[in-house]
Write an enzyme that holds these catalytic residues in place. Structure first.
Site, mmCIF file in Angstrom:
data_model
loop_
_atom_site.group_PDB
_atom_site.id
_atom_site.type_symbol
_atom_site.label_atom_id
_atom_site.label_comp_id
_atom_site.label_asym_id
_atom_site.label_seq_id
_atom_site.Cartn_x
_atom_site.Cartn_y
_atom_site.Cartn_z
ATOM 1 N N GLU A 133 0.900 -1.224 0.043
ATOM 2 C CA GLU A 133 0.032 -0.007 0.021
ATOM 3 C C GLU A 133 1.026 1.223 0.063
ATOM 4 O OE1 GLU A 133 -3.136 -0.174 -0.815
ATOM 5 O OE2 GLU A 133 -3.191 -2.316 -0.171
ATOM 6 N N HIS A 142 0.064 -1.872 -9.793
ATOM 7 C CA HIS A 142 0.530 -3.338 -9.608
ATOM 8 C C HIS A 142 1.606 -3.576 -10.845
ATOM 9 C CE1 HIS A 142 -3.566 -3.557 -7.410
ATOM 10 N NE2 HIS A 142 -2.697 -3.560 -6.783
ATOM 11 N N CYS A 147 7.136 -9.561 -7.180
ATOM 12 C CA CYS A 147 7.504 -8.199 -6.496
ATOM 13 C C CYS A 147 6.193 -7.941 -5.452
ATOM 14 C CB CYS A 147 7.266 -7.269 -7.667
ATOM 15 S SG CYS A 147 7.353 -5.330 -7.091
ATOM 16 N N CYS A 166 10.669 -5.343 -6.843
ATOM 17 C CA CYS A 166 11.477 -5.585 -7.974
ATOM 18 C C CYS A 166 12.344 -4.455 -8.488
ATOM 19 C CB CYS A 166 10.618 -6.276 -9.257
ATOM 20 S SG CYS A 166 9.694 -5.073 -9.911
ATOM 21 N N CYS A 169 10.419 -1.673 -10.177
ATOM 22 C CA CYS A 169 9.606 -0.865 -9.503
ATOM 23 C C CYS A 169 10.510 0.135 -8.583
ATOM 24 C CB CYS A 169 8.633 -1.597 -8.588
ATOM 25 S SG CYS A 169 7.105 -2.317 -9.124
HETATM 26 ZN ZN ZN Z 1 -2.547 -2.891 -4.752
HETATM 27 ZN ZN ZN Z 2 7.423 -4.760 -9.228
#
Ligand code: ZN
Ligand code: ZN
Length: 174
Positions: A133, A142, A147, A166, A169
């Site tokens: 979150e 997402h 991840c 990951c 991200c």
């Molecule tokens: Zn989510």
């Molecule tokens: Zn990711």
């Protein structure tokens, strides 16, 4: 860097709040700094309970956070009530990009499924949902990689995803 304040509502276990703060301080200090723990428990918002669904409206808790979180900080609340948003049966958590986040505790707990207590598994799930979150708060969507930003539809999904971001991200987070 932007700061985060962690909140409990009535019935949030205090040791869980302390544990999450410690994990954020130790492992995720690149996300938010400083991380502080609000000293008081917030009351459950009066309009939160839906008696037909016997669940609590996530939006009421987000609105309550919005009233108490200083404008320069993000808020994270651990809520010990089963939460929903319109059109979903339940949620493990919810976040406003650039705003606040909630994690709902009951469905992360083995006893919800009549399974024996497992404090380690429980804490790991809460941590994953919190990091997920907070990733949304910081603007992540997402992710389909291995991840923490993978979408969890079931508790098994949460258990199978890692507790970390990951590489791609991480890059977005900077
Ligand atoms: Zn989510
Ligand atoms: Zn990711």
């Amino acid at each position: 860097m932007v700061g985060l304040r962690i909140f409990g509502f009535e019935n949030t276990p205090p040791n869980l709040l302390a544990g999450i703060k410690k994990t954020l301080d130790n492992q995720f200090s690149q996300l938010f700094n400083p991380v502080s723990l609000h000293p008081d428990f917030l009351p459950v918002p009066e309009d939160a309970y839906d008696s037909k669904r016997r669940q609590y409206r996530a939006q009421s808790f987000l609105d309550a956070l919005d009233r108490v979180v200083p404008p320069t900080l993000h808020g994270l609340a651990l809520v010990n009530y089963d939460l929903f948003v319109p059109r979903l049966n339940f949620i493990f958590g919810v976040a406003q990009p650039g705003g606040h986040a909630l994690v709902a505790l009951p469905r992360l707990r083995p006893s919800f499924y009549k399974l024996p207590t497992d404090d380690m598994a429980y804490f790991e799930r809460v941590t994953k949902e919190v990091i997920h979150e907070l990733g949304h708060v910081l603007g992540l969507d997402h992710c389909t990689q291995f991840c923490v930003m993978r979408f969890s539809n079931t508790l098994a999904d949460t258990d199978q995803k890692p507790g970390q971001f990951c590489q791609s991200c991480k890059k977005v987070l900077g």
